[in-house]
Enzyme design. Structure first.
Site, short mmCIF file in Angstrom:
data_model
loop_
_atom_site.label_atom_id
_atom_site.label_comp_id
_atom_site.label_asym_id
_atom_site.label_seq_id
_atom_site.Cartn_x
_atom_site.Cartn_y
_atom_site.Cartn_z
N ARG A 72 0.99 -1.12 0.11
CA ARG A 72 0.07 0.00 -0.12
C ARG A 72 0.70 1.23 0.01
O ARG A 72 1.92 1.36 0.86
CB ARG A 72 -0.95 0.17 1.21
CG ARG A 72 -1.98 -0.92 1.35
CD ARG A 72 -2.57 -0.76 2.63
NE ARG A 72 -3.65 -1.98 3.10
CZ ARG A 72 -4.40 -1.89 3.79
NH1 ARG A 72 -4.25 -1.14 4.98
NH2 ARG A 72 -5.32 -2.83 4.19
N ASP A 106 0.40 5.61 0.66
CA ASP A 106 -0.44 6.25 1.18
C ASP A 106 -0.85 7.69 0.07
O ASP A 106 -0.21 7.75 -0.96
CB ASP A 106 0.11 7.03 2.51
CG ASP A 106 0.08 5.93 3.48
OD1 ASP A 106 -0.85 5.07 3.51
OD2 ASP A 106 0.77 6.20 4.50
N ARG A 119 8.22 7.72 6.21
CA ARG A 119 7.93 9.12 6.37
C ARG A 119 8.28 9.41 7.93
O ARG A 119 8.80 10.46 8.32
CB ARG A 119 6.69 9.43 6.10
CG ARG A 119 6.33 9.41 4.50
CD ARG A 119 5.05 9.71 4.35
NE ARG A 119 4.20 10.51 4.86
CZ ARG A 119 3.09 10.97 4.65
NH1 ARG A 119 2.09 9.71 4.53
NH2 ARG A 119 2.55 11.99 5.38
#
Length: 253
Positions: free
Chosen positions: A52, A54, A199
């Site tokens: 995945r 974001d 991140r």
């Protein structure tokens, strides 16, 4: 009729998408790809991605797998051009190829590599593709902190909460920051990544670079296993998934 499994290799600019995975509200890469695949092959197709990403995150290399019932070899061979014609310009398919029926784009991946781009001066051509950071950073200390990551496996402190993962353990094999054409580029490679992990790591490294915390504090943050102890997540625009490795796909394939 025989069912066959295929991998599709693609890339995308994530600026206008709410991430990879299909959602009830908001455009996603998966929804666009599935619609294009279903239209081209004239059967309902639901792909499964290698992971995945974001909202706002990009991918220069991404794999997904999907199944076809009674596939036509010539149609598959000529599919790249047809699928691309059905996709927005922000998504590009490079190849479609048959794999074993039990091949899995997510679970079979043995390594993933991300890059994070940060620039220091206003540049309209880096808008939504890199994070504009207004300040100075100590690159040497940031790299010292990045090496601390290689000594650990439990990265709960860098994970989004309530992600429903069985483990927060990851094996990071490479982590380095370097200057490239006026940009600071952070490259990190691991067997797997947690939601929001890169991140959050970059946000923590920036804290070190600013002098807000010392390199030794990174050890304490990891040991705490607490997301609140780590740095804030940096903006999604600078993050790119750049490589996925599989035991049955050669790098030069």
């Amino acid at each position: 009729m025989e069912t066959k499994r295929y991998f599709v290799e693609l890339s995308y600019n994530g600026t206008d998408f709410h991430g990879w995975q299909t959602q009830p509200n908001g455009a996603t890469v998966q929804a666009c790809l599935d619609k294009a695949l279903s239209t081209y092959f004239r059967q309902e197709i639901v792909s499964l991605g290698c992971g995945r990403t974001d909202a706002g995150v990009h991918a220069t290399q991404f794999y997904a797998h999907f199944d076809l019932v009674g596939s036509n070899a010539k149609q598959v061979q000529n599919s790249v051009k047809g699928i691309n014609a059905l996709l927005p310009y922000s998504i590009a398919v490079y190849r479609v190829f048959e794999v074993a029926i039990d091949a899995h784009a997510r679970f079979d991946a043995t390594a993933r590599e991300y890059k994070y781009f940060l620039h220091f001066h206003k540049d309209p051509f880096k808008l939504d593709r890199s994070w504009l950071y207004k300040g100075e950073l100590d690159l040497e200390k940031m790299n010292q902190a990045a090496q601390v990551l290689l000594k650990h496996t439990d990265f709960s402190c860098f994970s989004k909460s309530n992600t429903q993962t069985f483990t927060n353990n990851c094996k990071i094999s490479y982590a380095k920051l370097e200057m490239q054409a006026g940009s600071l580029v952070f490259t990190i490679k691991a067997d797997r990544f947690l939601r929001n992990m890169v991140r959050a790591i970059m946000g923590t490294l920036v804290m070190v670079g600013k002098g807000d915390i010392e390199v030794a504090a990174v050890e304490e943050i990891i040991a705490s296993k607490s997301r609140s102890q780590a740095g804030q997540s940096v903006p999604a625009c600078g993050l790119y998934l750049v490589a996925i490795e599989y035991p049955y796909i050669k790098c030069d394939d």
